[in-house]
Scaffold this active site. Structure first.
Site, PDB file in Angstrom:
ATOM      1  N   GLY A 120      42.245  44.234  24.096  1.00  0.00           N
ATOM      2  CA  GLY A 120      43.623  43.841  23.807  1.00  0.00           C
ATOM      3  C   GLY A 120      44.315  43.516  25.110  1.00  0.00           C
ATOM      4  N   PRO A 121      44.537  44.524  25.976  1.00  0.00           N
ATOM      5  CA  PRO A 121      45.029  44.196  27.321  1.00  0.00           C
ATOM      6  C   PRO A 121      44.026  43.261  28.000  1.00  0.00           C
ATOM      7  CG  PRO A 121      45.207  46.542  26.898  1.00  0.00           C
ATOM      8  CD  PRO A 121      44.408  45.970  25.765  1.00  0.00           C
ATOM      9  N   LEU A 122      44.472  42.100  28.367  1.00  0.00           N
ATOM     10  CA  LEU A 122      43.545  41.050  28.773  1.00  0.00           C
ATOM     11  C   LEU A 122      42.769  41.422  30.031  1.00  0.00           C
ATOM     12  CD1 LEU A 122      45.761  37.936  27.985  1.00  0.00           C
ATOM     13  CD2 LEU A 122      43.850  38.842  26.672  1.00  0.00           C
ATOM     14  N   ASP A 161      41.606  32.114  28.835  1.00  0.00           N
ATOM     15  CA  ASP A 161      42.382  31.867  30.046  1.00  0.00           C
ATOM     16  C   ASP A 161      43.162  33.097  30.482  1.00  0.00           C
ATOM     17  OD1 ASP A 161      41.982  28.969  30.619  1.00  0.00           O
ATOM     18  OD2 ASP A 161      42.802  28.745  28.607  1.00  0.00           O
ATOM     19  N   ASN A 191      40.746  26.513  26.115  1.00  0.00           N
ATOM     20  CA  ASN A 191      41.565  25.719  25.194  1.00  0.00           C
ATOM     21  C   ASN A 191      42.897  25.287  25.796  1.00  0.00           C
ATOM     22  OD1 ASN A 191      43.394  27.924  24.954  1.00  0.00           O
ATOM     23  ND2 ASN A 191      42.210  28.782  23.254  1.00  0.00           N
ATOM     24  N   HIS A 267      49.077  29.850  18.692  1.00  0.00           N
ATOM     25  CA  HIS A 267      48.486  30.949  19.466  1.00  0.00           C
ATOM     26  C   HIS A 267      48.814  32.308  18.852  1.00  0.00           C
ATOM     27  CE1 HIS A 267      47.236  33.424  22.866  1.00  0.00           C
ATOM     28  NE2 HIS A 267      48.397  34.050  22.757  1.00  0.00           N
ATOM     29  N   SER A 389      34.657  59.422  51.935  1.00  0.00           N
ATOM     30  CA  SER A 389      35.878  60.219  51.779  1.00  0.00           C
ATOM     31  C   SER A 389      35.902  60.975  50.466  1.00  0.00           C
ATOM     32  CB  SER A 389      37.109  59.305  51.862  1.00  0.00           C
ATOM     33  OG  SER A 389      37.238  58.742  53.149  1.00  0.00           O
ATOM     34  N   GLU A 421      39.214  49.161  42.206  1.00  0.00           N
ATOM     35  CA  GLU A 421      39.541  50.354  41.424  1.00  0.00           C
ATOM     36  C   GLU A 421      39.712  50.063  39.942  1.00  0.00           C
ATOM     37  OE1 GLU A 421      41.125  51.106  45.605  1.00  0.00           O
ATOM     38  OE2 GLU A 421      41.214  49.445  44.153  1.00  0.00           O
ATOM     39  N   ASP A 479      48.199  59.441  56.745  1.00  0.00           N
ATOM     40  CA  ASP A 479      48.243  58.147  56.057  1.00  0.00           C
ATOM     41  C   ASP A 479      49.611  57.871  55.444  1.00  0.00           C
ATOM     42  OD1 ASP A 479      45.779  57.040  56.590  1.00  0.00           O
ATOM     43  OD2 ASP A 479      44.794  58.041  54.922  1.00  0.00           O
TER      44      ASP A 479
END
Length: 693
Positions: A120-122, A161, A191, A267, A389, A421, A479
């Site tokens: 779902g999340p592209l 796409d 498409n 769409h 690390s 990641e 850091d």
């Protein structure tokens, strides 16, 4: 030349898929009809000519895997599952996107028979497919023998796409090319349409050159609407290439057959009734027939399903012979694919006493991983370029690499994910989905946020993925704020079905791995320190495995003035505070809570013994205090981002020292004594599980 043999029902089958997809979305009055209508030809060819799968047994070990990365097109996948005879009925299609149906708005593993991963999340499905392909290569490299290809399936993936614009897909594609995953074939639905309209407005890169530079083979089908032979030839060509993953660039017209075909209007919105009618008439169907499957199409797909059952039967015969010749390996295949852990594996988990040296919990994690590698061959994973690390590679480990590189082999269990990641965790979801593998990933805790989308899908999918997250606080020091997690654990704890562990010593670290590995349907994030932590006098694996326990109690017969509750590297600071407070005459309890989620599911009686009424509870953690209200009356943590300096100075700056904690605790005690009245446990609430004490 292709060996494609056209069948009488081919064209009618393709148009049936288009019409069904339009009907499914129209009845729901919600969904995405365009991509299913455009990709109907390639779906038909793939599932009838190439996919080796048995709808009667959707969990056959060596089935080909299919991933719909452009998950908004799920009306297509549900239609194919129905036609092939999976447990998706016509009534299920009619319940698309309705409450409690098995045909939700995007594909979800565990909800619909035949769905391998939640998409779902592209871009997520793209990376999942890479994980599935890695899993097959590893299982084949581990168990296949001469004459016995027990694991030789392919992974097929549809993408669009939108997926190819997402960074997670780019990360995964880059790694797939490096790994030479010749068992992976992606079909790119080119498409030219996204939600905003024509891709000319935002996406004009040369996709083919990009994938060639990744090391992929790139093939073309210029008429994906009609050229069934060309589609078949491209897939067949991709299967021949065992040294590279393949991207098939398929030019289609979105919403093919609609009056609005080729536009953004098809769409993400249902077709209008008159449009569906004219489309069906154009395809030779009765416009009045809805959810209609012609008998010759049904018969053809029934035969395809029988072919799939025959393919599994042939594999079963091969596996039976394999079992006779290689009984130990066959037993291991069955154990791993059934998800059973080896007998007695827990015995390797190390235990500690105060005589043992203080070390960082990332080092304690390394010790556990090294022990597990010897007894859990399915424990496979790696780091996002932070191996030295994260301390996740055990001595003698073999890297998962193409043998031609000389860097490892297909049976290798350590994966070099590179600085990727997001793809790393999404790939791990694919590894978990394949079966036979318990994947782990590793990065700094702060950069788990880079993988947030995939982490969320681990939880939603109920995949056992272990995320090793080192350098877990301001304790990483120099850091500075860019690397020091402040809010990360809060959002991880907010995820349903996610365990967040923050061990305070070696016994708690062993407990974390024990519980996470036994939690077959729950992912976890294990937060480990860079700085050294002492071994605690009253800790144990058994106590920590309950999520929280009393580390220091008041003397028998005395009433507590305050309970401190803490996690990870701050527990030993609280011990310093306990000593100070006791010298000041207060009766103090200290609770170590390495995992809130596990503590929450303990019996009410136990929870109230850990966090009882009668005295205020103050949480202490070097993070945002957000979310601690469930377990504490007051919370002491970070009011802002961290700082760049040696760790002790950063802790001192924010008052997170024994003295600073004791000072805050005195204020809490004074406040509640002045206010008077009974102090009720924070666990007792009107709407909570404990509300009648």
């Amino acid at each position: 030349m292709s060996s494609f043999q056209p069948q009488p029902a081919d064209l009618k089958s393709v148009n049936t898929i288009r019409a069904l997809a339009a009907d499914v979305v129209a009845k729901a009055n919600s969904g995405h009809p365009g991509a299913p209508m455009g990709m109907a030809p390639v779906a038909h060819i793939l599932f009838t000519r190439f996919m080796q799968a048995n709808p009667r047994n959707s969990k056959w070990y060596n089935r080909d895997r299919f991933v719909l990365s452009n998950g908004h097109a799920c009306a297509l996948q549900y239609t194919m599952l129905h036609l092939l005879g999976y447990k998706v009925s016509m009534d299920d299609l009619k319940q698309f996107r309705q409450l409690d149906s098995i045909t939700p708005g995007h594909p979800e593993v565990g909800v619909t028979d035949g769905i391998e991963v939640t998409t779902g999340p592209l871009g997520q499905g793209f990376a999942n497919a890479v994980g599935l392909a890695i899993a097959q290569a590893h299982m084949g490299g581990t168990f296949n023998k001469d004459g016995f290809e027990i694991f030789n399936n392919h992974t097929y993936m549809f993408t669009g796409d939108g997926c190819l614009q997402e960074g997670v897909a780019s990360e995964a594609a880059s790694l797939a090319g490096h790994l030479q995953l010749g068992n992976l074939i992606a079909v790119y639905d080119d498409n030219h349409i996204t939600i905003d309209g024509d891709t000319n407005c935002s996406f004009t890169e040369d996709v083919e050159m990009r994938f060639k530079s990744y090391g992929w083979e790139v093939l073309h089908v210029n008429d994906g609407n009609n050229d069934l032979a060309g589609i078949a030839a491209a897939i067949a060509e991709g299967k021949k290439n065992t040294k590279q993953p393949t991207l098939i660039r398929l030019r289609t017209i979105i919403g093919f057959g609609s009056k609005e075909q080729g536009t953004g209007h098809v769409h993400g919105a249902p077709l209008k009734g008159d449009d569906i009618s004219q489309m069906k008439q154009k395809f030779g169907f009765n416009p009045e027939d809805k959810f209609f499957v012609p008998s010759d199409v049904a018969d053809y797909y029934a035969q395809v399903a029988q072919n799939g059952a025959a393919a599994e039967q042939a594999w079963n015969k091969t596996f039976a012979s394999y079992k006779e010749k290689y009984p130990a390996e066959a037993a291991e295949v069955e154990r791993r694919m059934e998800g059973r852990l080896p007998e007695g594996w827990e015995s390797v988990l190390p235990t500690y006493t105060t005589e043992d040296a203080a070390v960082g919990s990332r080092k304690l994690s390394e010790t556990v991983i090294t022990k597990l590698a010897a007894v859990l061959p399915e424990f496979i994973g790696g780091s996002a370029d932070l191996t030295g690390s994260n301390l996740t590679r055990w001595k003698g480990a073999t890297d998962f690499q193409p043998p031609s590189t000389g860097l490892g082999d297909w049976s290798g269990k350590y994966i070099r994910f590179g600085v990727r990641e997001h793809a790393m965790v999404a790939i791990a979801n694919g590894l978990a989905a394949y079966g036979g593998i318990i994947p782990f990933t590793a990065t700094f805790l702060n950069f788990v946020s880079y993988a947030a989308g995939a982490v969320r899908l681990s939880a939603l999918s109920h995949f056992r993925v272990l995320n090793v997250a080192t350098h877990d606080s301001i304790g990483l020091g120099e850091d500075g704020p860019t690397h020091q997690p402040v809010e990360t654990v809060a959002w991880l704890r907010a995820l349903p079905n996610m365990q967040v562990w923050r061990p305070a010593d070696g016994n708690e670290t062993s407990a974390a791995y024990l519980v996470c590995l036994k939690s077959t349907h729950t992912p976890s994030t294990l937060c480990f320190s860079r700085q050294n932590l002492p071994q605690l006098a009253n800790s144990s694996i058994e106590k920590a495995a309950r999520g929280a326990y009393v580390l220091e109690d008041v003397e028998q017969g005395k009433k507590a003035d305050i309970t401190l509750v803490s996690t990870g590297s701050e527990v030993c600071l609280c011990l310093d505070a306990v000593k100070i407070l006791r010298e000041q005459g207060l009766n103090v309890r200290l609770v170590s809570m390495p995992c809130q989620e596990i503590f929450k599911v303990q019996p009410a009686e136990y929870k109230l013994s850990v966090l009882p009424s009668g005295a205020p509870v103050m949480s202490v953690e070097a993070y945002s205090t957000f979310g601690w209200g469930e377990f504490a009356h007051e919370s002491f943590g970070l009011p802002s981002f961290g700082a760049s300096a040696p760790a002790p100075l950063v802790y001192k700056k924010f008052g997170l020292t024994g003295e600073g904690i004791a000072e805050k605790a005195q204020k809490v005690v004074g406040f509640y004594k002045k206010r008077g009245g009974e102090v009720v446990s924070p666990l007792i609430t009107a709407l909570g599980e404990i509300n009648d004490q």
